[in-house]
Design a protein around this motif. Structure first.
Motif, PDB file in Angstrom:
ATOM      1  N   UNK A 198       7.786  -7.978  -1.763  1.00 32.00           N
ATOM      2  CA  UNK A 198       9.107  -7.832  -2.353  1.00 32.00           C
ATOM      3  C   UNK A 198       9.493  -6.363  -2.420  1.00 32.00           C
ATOM      4  N   UNK A 199       9.827  -5.901  -3.606  1.00 27.99           N
ATOM      5  CA  UNK A 199      10.180  -4.488  -3.790  1.00 27.99           C
ATOM      6  C   UNK A 199       8.956  -3.618  -4.071  1.00 27.99           C
ATOM      7  N   UNK A 200       7.784  -4.246  -4.217  1.00 32.29           N
ATOM      8  CA  UNK A 200       6.558  -3.503  -4.514  1.00 32.29           C
ATOM      9  C   UNK A 200       5.851  -3.104  -3.219  1.00 32.29           C
ATOM     10  N   UNK A 216      -6.247  -2.642  -3.876  1.00 37.04           N
ATOM     11  CA  UNK A 216      -4.948  -2.089  -3.504  1.00 37.04           C
ATOM     12  C   UNK A 216      -4.277  -1.526  -4.745  1.00 37.04           C
ATOM     13  N   UNK A 217      -3.536  -0.444  -4.560  1.00 42.52           N
ATOM     14  CA  UNK A 217      -2.916   0.243  -5.696  1.00 42.52           C
ATOM     15  C   UNK A 217      -1.414   0.367  -5.468  1.00 42.52           C
ATOM     16  N   UNK A 218      -0.602   0.032  -6.477  1.00 42.10           N
ATOM     17  CA  UNK A 218       0.848   0.107  -6.295  1.00 42.10           C
ATOM     18  C   UNK A 218       1.339   1.556  -6.316  1.00 42.10           C
ATOM     19  N   UNK A 219       2.358   1.821  -5.527  1.00 43.76           N
ATOM     20  CA  UNK A 219       3.058   3.105  -5.575  1.00 43.76           C
ATOM     21  C   UNK A 219       4.102   3.005  -6.682  1.00 43.76           C
ATOM     22  N   UNK A 220       4.176   3.984  -7.599  1.00 46.16           N
ATOM     23  CA  UNK A 220       5.140   3.889  -8.702  1.00 46.16           C
ATOM     24  C   UNK A 220       6.556   3.605  -8.208  1.00 46.16           C
ATOM     25  N   UNK A 221       7.239   2.720  -8.920  1.00 43.77           N
ATOM     26  CA  UNK A 221       8.589   2.318  -8.520  1.00 43.77           C
ATOM     27  C   UNK A 221       9.544   3.508  -8.497  1.00 43.77           C
ATOM     28  N   UNK A 237      13.009   3.465   4.942  1.00 43.85           N
ATOM     29  CA  UNK A 237      12.634   2.088   5.292  1.00 43.85           C
ATOM     30  C   UNK A 237      11.909   2.044   6.633  1.00 43.85           C
ATOM     31  N   UNK A 238      12.341   2.900   7.553  1.00 39.28           N
ATOM     32  CA  UNK A 238      11.689   2.941   8.862  1.00 39.28           C
ATOM     33  C   UNK A 238      10.223   3.348   8.732  1.00 39.28           C
TER      34      UNK A 238
END
Length: 310
Positions: A188-190, A147-152, A162-163
């Protein structure tokens, strides 16, 4: 026709190092896209400003260390406020035209503001100079295979509501129009690309050290480019018709099993019907033969003279 018409789009990723502000090294592949204007070693690239309204005639030169962008390149860097450590994506569009995308330390595409001093541009033009599509780059590492994070910074800009995030599903489209359905995972926020992401990376042979250029098209649809170890864009693989993603594979197998089951049942029903019909026909035939035999015997008993005559 010179190389302007002979060479198609070539893309290359560069990192602006301290000495790259004066002379940016480029690959031979990119340098070959430009014709020599005076028959010597000096060539010219028409470098388009990120605003698309100003063109810089930048020298493409060569020395013992290879090809580079030279004269007028330092002025371009200074005018656009490009800093050391930024990632630059250079793309030859044909006929000597070179475009550039700048990604800052957040890996998000740079939206240039009013602090620019681009010659010939007024404040109103500079103010409206924005990136066409939200996009970011991700230098790939092995830990991001699953899995790869999307840049903050990308999430912070609110391009995805959000939807939409709550749908937990995105679609990646390759240049071959192959579609990959990738899950979103929130911690969380990630937010991470997950699910079929690992299979997508494995199928395309993405390895550590390569860079992904991901562009958001809206409505949870992304496109992707892969920049290899040399910085040049490499081709992606096209899915074979026999290759299916995990979810689709289960549906395909289920469908195949259903079809096979229906085919088997149909065959069994057909066989049973034919057998029943055959049995009925045989029974009727035997019955008819029996009746015929009985009638014959009855006739012979009733008419013995006829029997003797015969």
């Amino acid at each position: 026709m010179g190389k302007h018409g002979a060479r198609s789009m070539t893309t290359e990723l560069k990192v602006l190092l301290p000495d790259s502000s004066e002379k940016l090294r480029i690959s031979d592949e990119l340098a070959e896209c430009f014709d020599s204007r005076d028959g010597g070693g000096r060539m010219t690239a028409f470098l388009v400003s990120p605003f698309g309204t100003a063109v810089w005639r930048v020298e493409v030169g060569r020395d013992s260390d290879g090809a580079f962008l030279g004269r007028r390149w330092p002025e371009f860097v200074q005018a656009h406020g490009i800093c050391v450590g930024w990632f630059l994506v250079l793309r030859h569009e044909g006929r000597g035209v070179l475009t550039i995308k700048a990604f800052d330390a957040t890996y998000f595409i740079k939206e240039f503001g009013q602090t620019l001093t681009v010659p010939g541009l007024g404040e109103s033009q500079i103010e409206t100079g924005r990136a066409r599509k939200p996009q970011f780059i991700s230098p790939f590492c092995h830990d991001w295979m699953e899995k790869m994070p999307i840049p903050a910074e990308f999430l912070k800009r609110g391009y995805i509501s959000d939807e939409e995030l709550n749908r937990r599903m995105t679609t990646f489209v390759t240049p071959f129009r192959d579609f990959w359905h990738i899950d979103l995972e929130k911690d969380g926020s990630n937010v991470f690309f997950a699910g079929a992401w690992s299979k997508f990376m494995e199928f395309q042979g993405i390895t550590e050290g390569e860079v992904l250029l991901i562009r958001y098209q809206g409505n949870m649809i992304f496109t992707i480019e892969v920049l290899g170890f040399t910085g040049c864009r490499r081709n992606l693989k096209k899915q074979d018709i026999r290759f299916q993603q995990t979810g689709n594979s289960e549906e395909t197998n289920s469908s195949q099993q259903t079809e096979q089951s229906e085919e088997t049942n149909s065959s069994q029903k057909t066989g049973q019907t034919e057998e029943a019909n055959s049995s009925q026909k045989t029974g009727r035939t035997e019955e008819m033969i029996t009746l015929s035999s009985q009638n014959t015997e009855q006739n012979e008993e009733a008419n013995p003279s006829q029997k003797n005559a015969h």
